[in-house]
Design an enzyme around this catalytic site. Structure first.
Site, mmCIF file in Angstrom:
data_model
loop_
_atom_site.group_PDB
_atom_site.id
_atom_site.type_symbol
_atom_site.label_atom_id
_atom_site.label_comp_id
_atom_site.label_asym_id
_atom_site.label_seq_id
_atom_site.Cartn_x
_atom_site.Cartn_y
_atom_site.Cartn_z
ATOM 1 N N TYR A 18 0.831 -1.210 0.000
ATOM 2 C CA TYR A 18 0.000 0.000 0.000
ATOM 3 C C TYR A 18 0.868 1.264 0.000
ATOM 4 C CZ TYR A 18 -3.683 -3.289 1.000
ATOM 5 O OH TYR A 18 -4.548 -4.336 0.922
ATOM 6 N N TYR A 146 -11.642 -8.265 6.386
ATOM 7 C CA TYR A 146 -10.472 -8.225 5.497
ATOM 8 C C TYR A 146 -9.998 -9.655 5.272
ATOM 9 C CZ TYR A 146 -5.941 -7.584 3.440
ATOM 10 O OH TYR A 146 -4.870 -7.675 2.582
ATOM 11 N N ASP A 247 -11.784 -17.695 8.457
ATOM 12 C CA ASP A 247 -10.454 -17.230 8.060
ATOM 13 C C ASP A 247 -9.665 -16.962 9.342
ATOM 14 O OD1 ASP A 247 -8.255 -15.720 7.427
ATOM 15 O OD2 ASP A 247 -9.297 -14.355 6.073
ATOM 16 N N LYS A 276 0.068 -16.982 7.793
ATOM 17 C CA LYS A 276 0.874 -16.087 8.631
ATOM 18 C C LYS A 276 1.810 -16.818 9.597
ATOM 19 C CE LYS A 276 -2.065 -11.971 8.352
ATOM 20 N NZ LYS A 276 -1.192 -10.953 7.791
HETATM 21 C C1 LIG Z 1 -7.673 -12.363 8.154
HETATM 22 C C2 LIG Z 1 -6.758 -12.313 6.967
HETATM 23 N N1 LIG Z 1 -7.041 -13.050 5.893
HETATM 24 C C3 LIG Z 1 -6.237 -13.049 4.812
HETATM 25 C C4 LIG Z 1 -5.099 -12.276 4.768
HETATM 26 C C5 LIG Z 1 -4.225 -12.289 3.546
HETATM 27 O O1 LIG Z 1 -3.037 -12.980 3.780
HETATM 28 P P1 LIG Z 1 -1.757 -12.720 2.878
HETATM 29 O O2 LIG Z 1 -1.319 -11.315 3.151
HETATM 30 O O3 LIG Z 1 -0.776 -13.768 3.333
HETATM 31 O O4 LIG Z 1 -2.180 -12.918 1.458
HETATM 32 C C6 LIG Z 1 -4.771 -11.485 5.870
HETATM 33 C C7 LIG Z 1 -3.570 -10.629 5.845
HETATM 34 O O5 LIG Z 1 -3.426 -9.679 6.569
HETATM 35 C C8 LIG Z 1 -5.619 -11.508 7.007
HETATM 36 O O6 LIG Z 1 -5.361 -10.759 8.094
#
Ligand SMILES: Cc1ncc(COP(=O)(O)O)c(C=O)c1O
Length: 430
Positions: A18, A146, A247, A276
């Site tokens: 960003y 997100y 997620d 992560k």
């Molecule tokens: C809840 C959530 N899902 C998906 C993602 C996307 O992961 P990546 O940045 O490894 O593509 C993030 C990244 O911050 C996240 O916090």
């Protein structure tokens, strides 16, 4: 060589997350990292409050993770996953199956969190397609969500929060319920789920899945909500034949106080995304797990083929390090570590609640958030330098100053982080 050469080249030629090349923001060069400390090229050491965006839970330069990576490199860094398999992928998948809820028995090894979300969405759509319900292709998400930066993931992230809204016209149109807002189960009221209930019941014939970040909405506002919301959503998904995708890319592996946040609601998703912290922050790897209902459902078309297969799928080096990271986590007293961090965050951040600029202070597990009344965007010229001058690495976002440190952080270092937050607010007040 001038130690600023890299920074000059970087500002002129390299995109950061960003970021703008036209108006580069303040960047620091890290030359090494160890434990919770990042060493900068000017000789300073700063304490990491971000765990490199939720990932470095064991700290940097960990001897066991280093050894695992080195051993694996000497054996095989990578091999294609089409038609081939290997010990690290088998070991990692077995560990993930064992540590997640019993119904989750099948693993797709993805190359990043966003891709894990793409795969989850594909699984849900393919499931209904194979059931003879090709019209069930939409998802129900919530505001402030997100889920990543790829197009499928963007489409289920908050459509109005400014991160992705310029792509609005090319994204599939999904449905969004109000962001979950009830903070404690004791305060639960039927109205907390009313709009969600209406959307899922009215659109059930088009809905493939609900997607949620359980208990903590991360990049969409660092918002916390209660387990009862998840229980209600689980029941509604069952009632209306809609799959539930959770997620846990940010919340997984202990961050909220349980290994996975869904455990606090005593529910199980049909599809689970993790990433992560999976590799302890060493390299990119994520996974999408699903239950037998999804596997058998997809197979109902006769082939069972899941339509995804990236080049670096199941990368052995990443899988081997992930195995070591999960072993490290499970062998450690992570519950106690998180509880200790949580208590210290409560003790040291809550007093900021009385400051004029502060709207809310909240803590969950090893996550501490100070929400201000005003966004910090205008302060970005001096703020990053000011923060590093305090000897810490914190990266405020919009009106949020938040930390989620490595689990191994000690009391003094955590105090330096919380004090730095206080200094930032004081400086903003002047
Ligand atoms: C809840 C959530 N899902 C998906 C993602 C996307 O992961 P990546 O940045 O490894 O593509 C993030 C990244 O911050 C996240 O916090």
């Amino acid at each position: 060589m001038d130690k600023n050469n890299n920074l000059i080249f970087d500002a002129q030629h390299i995109w950061h997350p960003y970021s703008s090349i036209a108006k580069p923001s303040c960047i620091h060069e890290v030359v090494s990292a160890d434990g919770v400390r990042l060493s900068l090229n000017d000789g300073r050491e700063i304490i990491d409050g971000m765990s490199s965006w939720w990932s470095t839970i064991h700290g940097y330069n960990h001897p066991r993770l280093n050894a695992a990576a080195k051993e694996q490199i000497d054996q095989m860094s990578h091999v294609m996953f089409g038609g081939l398999t290997h010990q690290p992928a088998v070991d990692l998948s077995r560990k993930l199956i064992e540590m997640t809820a019993a119904p989750l028995q099948t693993v797709f090894l993805a190359d990043s969190g966003s891709i894990a979300v793409e795969v989850a969405i594909k699984m849900a759509i393919q499931y209904h397609f194979a059931q003879g319900q090709p019209n069930k292709q939409r998802l129900l998400s919530v505001h402030n969500a997100y889920h990543g930066d790829t197009f499928g993931a963007m489409a289920v992230s908050d459509p109005e929060n400014g991160m992705h809204n310029m792509f609005e016209h090319v994204l599939p149109k999904h449905l969004f319920a109000p962001a979950p807002s009830c903070k404690n189960d004791e305060d639960w009221q039927e109205s907390d789920i009313a709009e969600f209930k209406k959307l899922i019941s009215e659109n059930q014939h088009e809905l493939a899945a609900v997607i949620l970040e359980p208990l903590v909405q991360g990049a969409g506002g660092m918002r916390f909500y209660c387990p009862e919301y998840l229980r209600q959503v689980r029941a509604l998904c069952d009632q209306y034949d809609v799959l539930l995708i959770l997620d846990e890319i940010a919340t997984g592996f202990g961050r909220t106080g349980s290994l996975f946040a869904y455990e606090q609601a005593d529910i199980c998703p049909d599809i689970l995304c993790v990433g992560k912290a999976l590799t302890g922050g060493y390299m990119t790897l994520a996974a999408t797990l699903c239950n037998d209902k999804v596997v058998k459902g997809i197979a109902a078309d006769g082939s069972g083929v899941l339509m995804h297969g990236p080049t670096f799928m199941g990368n052995p080096l990443a899988c081997r390090v992930a195995c070591e990271s999960l072993d490290l986590l499970l062998e450690s007293d992570w519950q106690q570590q998180i509880k200790t961090i949580e208590q210290q965050l409560i003790n040291e951040l809550m007093p900021y609640q009385s400051m004029d600029l502060v709207k809310d202070v909240r803590v969950k597990g090893a996550i501490g958030v100070v929400e201000l009344h005003q966004p910090l965007d205008e302060q970005m010229d001096w703020l990053p330098k000011f923060i590093v001058d305090q000897g810490v690495w914190i990266r405020p976002f919009r009106n949020l100053i938040y930390i989620m440190p490595p689990y191994i952080i000690n009391e003094d270092d955590l105090t330096r982080l919380t004090r730095a937050i206080g200094k930032i607010i004081e400086r903003l007040s002047n």
